[in-house]
Scaffold this active site. Structure first.
Site, PDB file in Angstrom:
ATOM      1  N   ARG A  62       0.839  -1.190   0.000  1.00  0.00           N
ATOM      2  CA  ARG A  62       0.000   0.000   0.000  1.00  0.00           C
ATOM      3  C   ARG A  62       0.883   1.253   0.000  1.00  0.00           C
ATOM      4  O   ARG A  62       1.947   1.275   0.645  1.00  0.00           O
ATOM      5  CB  ARG A  62      -0.860  -0.025   1.269  1.00  0.00           C
ATOM      6  CG  ARG A  62      -1.849   1.129   1.428  1.00  0.00           C
ATOM      7  CD  ARG A  62      -2.901   1.104   0.380  1.00  0.00           C
ATOM      8  NE  ARG A  62      -4.085   1.861   0.772  1.00  0.00           N
ATOM      9  CZ  ARG A  62      -5.037   2.215  -0.090  1.00  0.00           C
ATOM     10  NH1 ARG A  62      -4.949   1.889  -1.375  1.00  0.00           N
ATOM     11  NH2 ARG A  62      -6.091   2.873   0.319  1.00  0.00           N
TER      12      ARG A  62
ATOM     13  N   THR B 221      -9.642   0.404  -9.704  1.00  0.00           N
ATOM     14  CA  THR B 221      -8.579  -0.430  -9.205  1.00  0.00           C
ATOM     15  C   THR B 221      -8.554  -1.592 -10.171  1.00  0.00           C
ATOM     16  O   THR B 221      -9.346  -1.637 -11.102  1.00  0.00           O
ATOM     17  CB  THR B 221      -8.955  -0.808  -7.759  1.00  0.00           C
ATOM     18  OG1 THR B 221      -8.993   0.391  -6.999  1.00  0.00           O
ATOM     19  CG2 THR B 221      -8.082  -1.816  -7.097  1.00  0.00           C
TER      20      THR B 221
ATOM     21  N   THR C 162      -3.783  -0.524  -7.388  1.00  0.00           N
ATOM     22  CA  THR C 162      -4.577   0.627  -7.812  1.00  0.00           C
ATOM     23  C   THR C 162      -3.760   1.911  -7.884  1.00  0.00           C
ATOM     24  O   THR C 162      -2.686   2.021  -7.289  1.00  0.00           O
ATOM     25  CB  THR C 162      -5.736   0.840  -6.806  1.00  0.00           C
ATOM     26  OG1 THR C 162      -6.636   1.828  -7.297  1.00  0.00           O
ATOM     27  CG2 THR C 162      -5.236   1.291  -5.442  1.00  0.00           C
TER      28      THR C 162
ATOM     29  N   ASP D 148      -7.620   8.534   0.274  1.00  0.00           N
ATOM     30  CA  ASP D 148      -8.223   7.461   1.072  1.00  0.00           C
ATOM     31  C   ASP D 148      -8.074   7.693   2.575  1.00  0.00           C
ATOM     32  O   ASP D 148      -8.601   6.934   3.384  1.00  0.00           O
ATOM     33  CB  ASP D 148      -7.624   6.104   0.700  1.00  0.00           C
ATOM     34  CG  ASP D 148      -8.388   5.442  -0.444  1.00  0.00           C
ATOM     35  OD1 ASP D 148      -9.406   6.002  -0.885  1.00  0.00           O
ATOM     36  OD2 ASP D 148      -7.967   4.369  -0.905  1.00  0.00           O
TER      37      ASP D 148
ATOM     38  N   SER E 112     -10.019  -0.657   0.699  1.00  0.00           N
ATOM     39  CA  SER E 112     -11.101  -1.649   0.647  1.00  0.00           C
ATOM     40  C   SER E 112     -10.705  -2.874  -0.170  1.00  0.00           C
ATOM     41  O   SER E 112     -11.532  -3.760  -0.390  1.00  0.00           O
ATOM     42  CB  SER E 112     -12.349  -1.032  -0.009  1.00  0.00           C
ATOM     43  OG  SER E 112     -12.805   0.046   0.726  1.00  0.00           O
TER      44      SER E 112
ATOM     45  N   GLY F 211     -13.513   0.472  -5.385  1.00  0.00           N
ATOM     46  CA  GLY F 211     -13.551   1.307  -4.183  1.00  0.00           C
ATOM     47  C   GLY F 211     -14.255   0.580  -3.046  1.00  0.00           C
ATOM     48  O   GLY F 211     -14.019  -0.605  -2.815  1.00  0.00           O
TER      49      GLY F 211
HETATM   50  N1  GLY Z   1      -8.292   3.180  -3.537  1.00  0.00           N
HETATM   51  C1  GLY Z   1      -9.210   2.130  -3.380  1.00  0.00           C
HETATM   52  C2  GLY Z   1      -8.943   1.281  -2.205  1.00  0.00           C
HETATM   53  O1  GLY Z   1      -7.828   1.236  -1.744  1.00  0.00           O
HETATM   54  O2  GLY Z   1      -9.830   0.648  -1.699  1.00  0.00           O
END
Ligand code: GLY
Length: 570
Positions: free
Chosen positions: A102, A379, A397, A421, A451, A472
């Site tokens: 991430r 994503t 994403t 986010d 998510s 999302g």
């Molecule tokens: N940017 C979408 C997610 O991380 O859920």
């Protein structure tokens, strides 16, 4: 009342025609079969890259890494090296691990970085421009996964993407349609982006014509030759930090140097005898989905019937409760050591929540506490299964489609706007979608809540299903419904992926549904119980594989809503 509508209009037309000649089962079961290996992704060209890696003797990790790099070339709306994501890996000994790649907030980030002097978000700065960019994690994540679990040499898995970028690939109709939109809408505000996929003279590139991306090719060559250092150090890091700062961002070379992907234990659940392995925080996906599945285990969903009024009622109520926990508790685990995961994942907690569902009327979401979370809807997911039964479920994403729409100068890749986010205004929660709870506020080097829900399901210690989706906040519910469709409603993987889906996320208090997904009389019954509805054309774009180990048959499917998607096999 129980009706299995196929959601995509063109499929509906085909289905009606086939109905006339009694061939419905053939159409509904248009999944792809294989014995030796399978890759499902949102770009058929990228799936074929992964398939070829499997053929060369690579394992599921090698194929997933190669497919992900290829998607960065052929599916630039979400395939990336400038973003981040998550990977779940199960090997043939039933050992499961995950890689968290991430994006992170830069070192100089703070909880008020998007606010003006009045405490309001200025210029949508958490979603647009340099400040919205999180420190990218994709290259570090793919590199870590490959170093620990890959079989082939690193250069072998990166080279196909280098070739696609340098030699070009046939421009697709989906990209062509995107290029028309970009020229129309971004010529003034983002001139570089508006020209991203055009010919040099500004004309539209014809579908079928080769599209070469030589700056991207050179960036990928540095990654091929130097591994993670080819991105986080040297020429790429220097140019990237300079460019982001030119665009008003605060990412430095030190941020890039310090970025690390993290191997984490999966979250584990049990649903009707199957083992569910999914992504732990900083994704909310696994925890929220397992909490909801634990609630749903208290209902006989097969008897309620697919998309009956009672089924949609129970589903929405489970979703309402799962997403309320998500908003209240979840964030980066390294900054939230007290997240009550043990409580959220237990069967006893779910039992209490299941008991609170009234089968005659909808509950009301308490809007005085927490609101919805903002997540981008673009994503991409890929699922891989190899001949030895190793599986990879990978979702990554750029946040919004094409991220913040800034293309790193002389580097040729798009950058994420993942900082959106985070909860942008500390302490301020609004029912229209902004939340301000602590768990997911911006902090230096923190990961923003996601998510994404890459998931592997096992039966008796062996892979049974590999599944994931973009979308999302809707991702968690899309993945869960595909699982319910296979495990409870006994659908094949193609039907499970295409079948009409719903989404409830606690706040706003409404059921979002695919417009051809539920019938109007079912909807009326639910409205009389207090549910509110909003229709959308489509939810999610699932990529899935189901493995019948006894017969040695892999069955895969790519959601038809993903224009260029496909399953490649051997
Ligand atoms: N940017 C979408 C997610 O991380 O859920």
């Amino acid at each position: 009342m129980n009706s299995l509508f196929i959601k995509k209009p063109f499929l509906q037309i085909i289905t009606i025609n086939l109905l006339l000649i009694f061939l419905i089962p053939l159409q509904l079961r248009a999944q792809t079969y294989a014995r030796n290996g399978m890759v499902s992704s949102s770009s058929m060209i990228a799936s074929e890259v992964g398939r070829d890696i499997l053929k060369q003797g690579g394992n599921a990790i090698d194929a997933a890494v190669a497919t992900a790099f290829a998607l960065a070339v052929t599916w630039p709306s979400a395939g990336n090296i400038g973003g981040g994501g998550f990977l779940v890996f199960m090997n043939d000994k039933a050992e499961v691990t995950t890689i968290d790649f991430r994006e992170k907030a830069p070192i100089n980030a703070s909880s008020t970085m998007f606010l003006d002097q009045h405490g309001n978000i200025f210029n949508d700065s958490n979603h647009t421009g340099g400040l919205s960019i999180g420190v990218p994690g994709t290259v570090a994540g793919l590199y870590l996964a490959h170093q620990k679990y890959g079989k082939l040499r690193w250069e072998e898995v990166v080279q196909p993407a280098v070739d696609l970028a340098n030699n070009g690939f046939p421009f697709t109709w989906t990209l062509y349609h995107h290029s028309i939109e970009f020229k129309k809408y971004y010529a003034e505000s983002l001139p570089e982006f508006s020209k991203f996929m055009l010919e040099e003279d500004g004309s539209f590139r014809e579908p079928g014509k080769l599209w070469k991306q030589t700056d991207l090719g050179a960036s990928l060559e540095r990654i091929r030759d130097h591994g993670r250092d080819g991105f986080y150090k040297g020429k790429t890091a220097k140019l990237l930090a300079e460019y982001i700062q030119e665009e008003g961002g605060i990412i430095t070379e030190e941020d890039l140097l310090k970025y690390e992907a993290i191997e984490r234990k999966p979250v584990v659940g049990k649903y009707r005898g199957y083992d569910i392995y999914s992504m732990p925080p900083p994704s909310s996906g696994g925890v929220t989905m397992i909490e909801m599945l634990n609630i749903l285990e208290h209902f006989n969903l097969q008897d309620l019937g697919f998309n009956s009024a009672d089924y949609i009622h129970v589903l929405s109520e489970a979703m309402r409760r799962g997403y309320a926990s998500r908003a209240e508790y979840l964030g980066d685990p390294d900054f939230n050591p007290d997240m009550p995961l043990d409580k959220l994942l237990t069967k006893s907690y779910a039992k209490k929540l299941a008991a609170s569902i009234d089968m005659k009327k909808a509950s009301v979401s308490d809007s005085t506490k927490y609101g919805q979370l903002y997540d981008g809807e673009n994503t991409t997911h890929l699922s891989v299964l190899d001949k030895d039964g190793n599986a990879v479920s990978l979702t990554y994403t750029l946040e919004n489609s094409y991220g913040c729409k800034l293309i790193a100068k002389n580097l040729g890749f798009l950058l994420n706007n993942e900082m959106g986010d985070f909860n942008p205004v500390p302490g301020i929660t609004k029912t229209d979608g902004q939340i301000g709870t602590n768990a997911n506020q911006v902090a230096s080097e923190k990961r923003m809540l996601s998510s994404m829900t890459p998931t592997i399901i096992a039966k008796d210690g062996k892979v049974y299903m590999v599944i994931g989706s973009p979308g999302g906040r809707t991702i968690i519910n899309s993945v869960m419904q595909a699982i319910l469709n296979v495990l409870d409603h006994k659908m094949d993987i193609k039907t499970a992926i295409e079948a009409g889906k719903i989404h409830h996320q606690w706040l706003p208090d409404q059921v979002i549904y695919e417009e051809l997904g539920i019938s109007s009389d079912t909807k009326k019954m639910l409205e009389s119980m207090g549910h509110k509805f909003r229709s959308v054309e489509n939810i999610g774009a699932l990529m899935g594989i189901v493995y019948d180990r006894k017969k040695g048959i892999m069955a895969g499917a790519a959601d038809s809503s993903s224009g260029d998607g496909g399953v490649a096999v051997y």
